[in-house]
Design an enzyme around this catalytic site. Structure first.
Site, mmCIF file in Angstrom:
data_model
loop_
_atom_site.group_PDB
_atom_site.id
_atom_site.type_symbol
_atom_site.label_atom_id
_atom_site.label_comp_id
_atom_site.label_asym_id
_atom_site.label_seq_id
_atom_site.Cartn_x
_atom_site.Cartn_y
_atom_site.Cartn_z
ATOM 1 N N GLU A 283 34.558 40.750 36.130
ATOM 2 C CA GLU A 283 34.597 39.416 36.740
ATOM 3 C C GLU A 283 34.223 38.307 35.770
ATOM 4 O O GLU A 283 34.793 37.222 35.817
ATOM 5 C CB GLU A 283 33.662 39.385 37.951
ATOM 6 C CG GLU A 283 33.719 38.083 38.745
ATOM 7 C CD GLU A 283 35.075 37.850 39.359
ATOM 8 O OE1 GLU A 283 35.554 36.698 39.278
ATOM 9 O OE2 GLU A 283 35.673 38.791 39.911
ATOM 10 N N GLU A 284 33.258 38.561 34.880
ATOM 11 C CA GLU A 284 32.739 37.481 34.050
ATOM 12 C C GLU A 284 32.996 37.645 32.553
ATOM 13 O O GLU A 284 33.040 36.663 31.830
ATOM 14 C CB GLU A 284 31.226 37.320 34.282
ATOM 15 C CG GLU A 284 30.819 37.172 35.735
ATOM 16 C CD GLU A 284 31.480 35.994 36.444
ATOM 17 O OE1 GLU A 284 32.147 35.180 35.777
ATOM 18 O OE2 GLU A 284 31.344 35.881 37.672
ATOM 19 N N SER A 674 36.260 27.290 44.934
ATOM 20 C CA SER A 674 35.315 28.030 44.117
ATOM 21 C C SER A 674 34.285 27.075 43.531
ATOM 22 O O SER A 674 33.581 26.414 44.286
ATOM 23 C CB SER A 674 36.046 28.822 43.034
ATOM 24 O OG SER A 674 35.238 29.848 42.531
ATOM 25 N N ASP A 749 35.833 37.936 51.121
ATOM 26 C CA ASP A 749 35.607 37.549 49.724
ATOM 27 C C ASP A 749 34.481 38.395 49.128
ATOM 28 O O ASP A 749 33.357 38.396 49.634
ATOM 29 C CB ASP A 749 35.237 36.062 49.675
ATOM 30 C CG ASP A 749 35.348 35.467 48.273
ATOM 31 O OD1 ASP A 749 35.205 36.228 47.300
ATOM 32 O OD2 ASP A 749 35.551 34.254 48.165
ATOM 33 N N HIS A 781 38.880 36.082 47.802
ATOM 34 C CA HIS A 781 38.783 34.845 47.029
ATOM 35 C C HIS A 781 40.172 34.285 46.725
ATOM 36 O O HIS A 781 40.316 33.118 46.411
ATOM 37 C CB HIS A 781 38.022 35.116 45.738
ATOM 38 C CG HIS A 781 37.341 33.909 45.174
ATOM 39 N ND1 HIS A 781 36.407 33.175 45.869
ATOM 40 C CD2 HIS A 781 37.472 33.295 43.979
ATOM 41 C CE1 HIS A 781 35.976 32.172 45.122
ATOM 42 N NE2 HIS A 781 36.612 32.219 43.981
#
Length: 809
Positions: A283-284, A674, A749, A781
Site C-alpha cells: 500500500e505505501e 481520500s 474499504d 476505496h
C-alpha cells in the site's frame, strides 16, 4: 489516495505504478510513491473515525470494529445515519436530483471508465524488438485481453482472451487476489497482469485463479496444474524453465517441462507468510512482491513476514450480514508492525540462509533486487523513515555489506526503480534528495559516487531506459510539475537532451535490445495514445485503440498564482461560459503528498468540465507538500497536516479570485477523495468563512486510525507528537461545523476503513451538527461501478447546486 475527479474508476494518489499494472483504471489512499508510469494522479476522499467516548458525562466507548458487538453497533449506526440522511435530504430546500441535471455524459464516462477502456495499456516490446505485447479491453466491457502488434506487418492479433479460456463462465477471484488488486488499484477483470520470458517466446498470465503459459510462436496455451489454493504473484525464472508463485503462504516452483509443482518453502501461514509482501509494503512502499529469482535460476530470495503481533481489523459488509468479516493485519501508528526478514533458498527447496541485518534499527524491508549482473541487494528503512541503507548480501552466508546510507531530518522518499544495476556489474544508478531535489547518480559497485547524471533542480521523475551499449540513460523529468517529458543523458555526464516537446505527459517503454520503444503520451487535447518508434525516433506505427472518445475537449487554463507564483493552479470554465457573469466555485482538491492535481492531460479534466457545465467554475491548486518542487517544498507539511495544506488551498483560491472576476469567492464549495476528502472536510470545519459546502469522499478523519508507514512518515508517533495528531484530526473540529457537509464512503474499504466516516458522523451527531452521510454498500476505496459513478456525481453536483446556487450566505 485518490482525487474526487477520479474516484469513479481508480483509488490512490501517486502518478506511478509498475508496468504490470493497468493504467488509468485504479485508485488508492495516501501513498508515497513517485510518478514512474504515464498515468493521471489518483486522489481520494477519506471519512472521519468513530469517537472513543468514555469519561464523566460522555457516552461509553464504541466497541472495536473487530468484535461482533462492534460490527453490530456499526451496522446500527449505518442504518441510523442512512435514515438521518434521508430526513435531511427531504427537509428544507428541495434537493435537486438527477432530473435537474444532464447525466448523459456521466453515463458514458462511467461505462467507459473515463474513456480509458479500449486503449492499449502496459505495452511490453519483445526482447528482439519485433513485436509489442499489450493489454486492451472493449470500450464498455471491463475485461482485458492480451494482444500482439507485429512490427513488420503492422497487424494486431489476440493472443489470449477471457472468452477463449472461460468460454462464457464468470471469472472467480479469491479474497487474497481481490485484496492484491485493491492494493495495485486494479478494478478491471480478465488478464490484468502478464510477463514475457527473457527471450520473449513465452507469456505467463493468470485468469480466474489459474495460471497459463502461452507460446507466441505456436499459439499453444498450457494451463499449469498447480495444487489447491490461491496462487499469487507468478514469475518466470530467468531461464524460463520454471514458474514460481506463492500458494497457501509458501513459495512454490513449477517445472514447465515436467508439468510438476514443487513446494520450495514450508511452514507458511496466515500470520507467518513466505514470499508475500505485507500490507504496508504494497500500500505505501509500492513493493508488491515478496520473492525474487537469482539470475542463474537456481535460488530464490524470499521475505518472511511475521504478523503475529499486528492488530487484526475486520472488514464486514453491513448489507450482507450472512457473510463473515474479512480479517486483515492492519498496523496503526505507534502499534506493532510486521516483522520481516530475508532468506535465500534453493529453488529445489532445502535449508534457508537468513540474511542478517540490524532489524531493530531498520525494521522495514523496502526493496530487494537480484537481477543480472548484480549481487543480492536490498534497501532497509528505519521506523521513523529518516534513515535508510542499501545493503549487499552474500547469499551463501547471509552476511550483509553496507553500500550507502541516506538520512533526512523529516523523512526519506522511497524509489522502487533504484538501485538499477548495470548488467556488467560495473556500477548502479541511485537517486537521492540530499542536495535539495531528486538527483540521479551513477555509483561504483561499492557504493561510491562516480557522478551526478541529473541535477537536483531538473525535476527528475523516473527512469525510462538504460542502454549500456550506447552508455545512455533515458528518463522522465520536468521543472513544470504539470508535465512530464523524456530526456537522455550520457553515462559520462554532460548536458541532457530533451526528446519530447509537445505539452503533456510523456513516457516510453523500450525493448531490451533498445531497437524500438513505445511512446505513451496524453495531452490537454487528447486521451492517451501509444505509438511505436525506432531507436532514432522515427515512427513505425500506433498500437490500435478501440476506445470511445469524449464529446468535448475540456476548457481548462493552467496558471501560477500566489506570492512569487508559488502555486500551479487550474481553472475550468463552463463550455457556455459568459464573461459577464460571476460563477459559484468548486475546488477539486487532493492537497496531500505525492500527487499533483494540476496536470496537462485531458483525462484528468473530464469530470471537472462536466461539473463546470452544471453552472460552476472548477479550480484546483497544488500547494506545499506536493511532489516535484524540491525537498523543502515537499517537507513543509511535516507534522502539519491540519494547517499548511489548507492554508495553501485558501491562498491559491484567493489569488485566483483576485485575478479572475468570474470567480465568486462568496460561493465556494470543495470536493475531494481520500486525502482530498480529508481536506474537503477540514476546509468547512476550519474555514467556514471561505468554504460554504463540501463533499468528502473516503476521508481519513483520525490519523491514529491510518497505517503506520504512511502516517508516521508525515506525522511522527502518537506518543511523542500528540499535538500534530490532535491538530490533524477532523474530530478535533467536529463541534465547529457550520456548513453543509456530505460524507461518502465505501463500507468495505480496507484502506481507509469505513470506521473513519462513522467516527466523524458520531462526533458531529453528538455535537448537534447536521450533515449527510452517503454509504456505498460493498464498495472499497475504489468506486468502479458505473451506476454508482453516475449517481454519485449527480448527487455531488446537486449538493453544490443546492448550497451554492439556490442559497446565499
Amino acid at each position: 489516495m485518490l482525487s474526487a475527479m477520479q474516484s469513479s474508476f481508480v483509488a490512490s494518489p501517486a502518478f506511478d505504478r509498475t508496468c504490470s499494472q493497468v493504467e488509468g483504471i485504479r485508485q488508492s489512499a495516501p501513498r508515497q510513491t513517485r510518478r514512474s508510469q504515464l498515468r493521471e494522479p489518483r486522489r481520494t476522499i477519506l471519512p472521519p473515525p468513530l469517537g472513543e467516548g468514555g469519561g464523566e458525562g460522555k457516552a461509553p466507548p464504541i466497541p472495536p470494529a473487530s468484535s461482533a458487538i462492534g460490527l453490530a453497533y456499526a451496522t446500527l449506526w449505518l442504518l441510523f445515519l442512512i435514515l438521518t440522511t434521508s430526513t435531511m435530504l427531504h427537509g428544507g430546500l428541495p434537493c435537486l436530483g438527477a432530473e435537474a441535471l444532464d447525466s448523459s455524459f456521466l453515463r458514458d464516462y462511467a461505462e467507459t471508465r473515463g474513456f480509458r477502456l479500449g486503449r492499449p495499456v502496459n505495452p511490453q516490446p519483445t526482447s528482439d524488438g519485433k513485436s509489442v505485447v499489450f493489454l486492451r479491453a472493449l470500450p464498455r466491457v471491463a475485461k482485458m485481453s492480451l494482444l500482439e502488434f507485429d512490427i513488420a506487418t503492422g497487424q494486431t492479433r489476440v493472443l489470449f482472451s477471457p472468452e477463449q479460456i472461460l468460454k462464457g463462465a464468470e471469472e472467480k477471484l479469491s479474497p487474497e487476489e481481490k485484496a492484491r488488486r485493491e492494493r495495485m488499484r486494479v478494478s478491471v477483470g480478465g488478464i490484468t497482469r502478464f510477463e514475457l520470458s527473457d527471450d520473449g517466446s513465452q507469456i505467463l498470465a493468470g485468469l480466474s485463479g489459474k495460471l497459463y503459459v502461452a507460446s507466441r510462436t505456436t499459439g499453444h496455451i498450457q494451463e499449469l496444474e498447480t495444487g489447491a489454493g490461491t496462487v499469487l504473484d507468478p514469475k518466470f525464472s530467468p531461464d524460463a524453465r520454471f514458474v514460481a508463485y506463492v500458494r497457501d503462504y509458501d513459495v512454490c516452483a513449477y517445472d514447465l517441462a515436467k508439468k510438476k509443482e514443487r513446494r520450495v518453502t514450508f511452514g507458511g501461514s496466515e500470520k507467518l507468510t513466505h514470499g508475500l509482501a505485507e500490507f504496508v509494503a504494497q500500500e505505501e512502499m509500492s513493493r508488491f512482491s515478496g520473492f525474487w529469482w537469482s539470475p542463474d535460476s537456481r535460488h530464490i530470495a524470499y521475505e518472511e513476514a511475521d504478523a503475529s503481533e499486528v492488530e487484526v481489523w475486520h472488514v464486514a459488509d453491513p448489507a450482507r450480514p450472512e457473510q463473515p468479516a474479512h480479517p486483515s493485519y492492519y498496523p496503526r501508528p505507534g502499534k506493532a508492525n510486521v516483522k520481516a526478514r530475508l532468506g535465500v533458498i534453493s529453488a529445489r527447496g532445502g535449508k534457508t540462509t537468513w540474511v542478517r541485518w540490524d532489524a531493530e534499527r531498520y525494521p522495514y524491508l523496502a526493496k530487494v533486487d537480484w537481477s543480472k549482473g548484480n549481487p543480492l541487494t536490498f534497501v532497509v528503512q528505519s521506523r521513523d523513515q529518516k534513515e535508510l541503507a542499501l545493503l549487499q548480501a552474500d547469499p551463501k552466508t547471509g552476511v550483509p555489506t553496507e553500500l550507502l546510507t541516506e538520512r533526512d531530518p523529516a523523512w526519506l522518499n522511497l524509489d522502487q526503480q533504484v538501485p538499477r544495476w548495470l548488467e556488467d556489474g560495473s556500477g548502479f544508478l541511485w537517486t537521492s534528495e540530499r542536495n535539495g531535489g531528486t538527483q540521479l547518480e551513477l555509483r561504483e559497485p561499492g557504493g561510491k559516487l562516480r557522478r551526478v547524471l541529473v541535477a537536483p533542480d531538473a525535476g527528475y521523475q523516473g527512469l525510462a531506459d538504460v542502454n549500456e551499449t550506447a552508455r545512455i540513460v533515458t528518463y522522465r523529468a520536468s521543472q513544470d510539475t504539470t508535465q512530464s517529458h523524456l530526456y537522455r543523458v550520457s553515462f559520462d555526464g554532460g548536458n541532457p537532451e530533451r526528446l519530447t516537446l509537445e505539452l503533456g505527459l510523456h513516457n516510453a517503454v523500450f525493448a531490451k535490445n533498445h531497437s524500438i520503444y513505445v511512446h505513451q503520451v496524453s495531452t490537454p487535447e487528447s486521451m492517451p495514445q501509444a505509438t511505436i518508434h525506432r531507436a532514432d525516433g522515427s515512427r513505425i506505427g500506433e498500437l490500435p485503440s478501440v476506445a470511445e472518445n469524449p464529446s468535448f475537449v475540456p476548457r481548462a487554463e493552467v496558471t501560477k498564482v500566489g506570492e512569487g507564483g508559488h502555486f500551479y493552479a487550474e481553472i475550468i470554465r463552463p463550455q457556455n461560459f459568459d464573461a459577464n457573469k460571476r460563477y459559484p466555485v468548486i475546488v477539486d482538491v487532493y492537497g496531500g503528498p505525492h500527487a499533483n492535481v494540476v496536470q496537462a492531460s485531458m483525462g484528468t479534466r473530464l469530470l471537472g468540465q462536466w461539473l463546470a457545465d452544471q453552472g460552476f467554475v472548477v479550480v484546483s491548486v497544488d500547494g506545499r507538500g506536493t511532489p516535484g518542487r524540491g525537498r523543502e517544498w515537499e517537507r513543509a507539511i511535516f507534522k502539519k497536516f491540519g494547517s499548511v495544506p489548507l492554508e495553501d488551498q485558501v491562498a491559491g483560491l484567493q489569488a485566483l479570485a483576485a485575478r479572475y472576476p468570474e470567480i465568486d469567492s462568496q460561493r465556494v464549495g470543495i470536493v475531494g477523495w481520500s486525502f482530498g476528502g480529508y481536506m474537503a472536510a477540514l476546509a468547512v470545519l476550519k474555514r467556514p468563512d471561505v468554504f460554504k459546502a463540501a463533499v468528502a469522499g473516503a476521508p481519513v478523519t483520525d490519523w491514529e486510525d491510518y497505517d503506520t508507514h504512511y502516517t508516521e512518515r508525515y506525522m511522527g508517533f502518537p506518543e511523542t507528537d500528540a499535538e500534530a495528531y490532535r491538530d490533524g484530526s477532523l474530530l478535533t473540529y467536529a463541534s465547529k461545523l457550520q456548513r453543509p457537509l456530505l460524507i461518502v464512503h465505501g463500507t468495505a474499504d480496507d484502506n481507509v476503513y469505513f470506521r473513519h466516516s462513522l467516527k466523524l458522523a458520531n462526533a458531529l451527531f453528538r455535537a448537534g451538527k447536521e450533515f449527510e452521510l452517503l454509504p456505498l454498500p460493498g464498495l472499497t476505496h475504489m468506486v468502479p461501478d458505473p451506476v454508482v459513478t453516475e449517481r454519485l456525481w449527480t448527487r455531488i453536483a446537486s449538493h453544490f447546486r443546492k448550497h451554492l446556487v439556490l442559497t446565499t450566505d
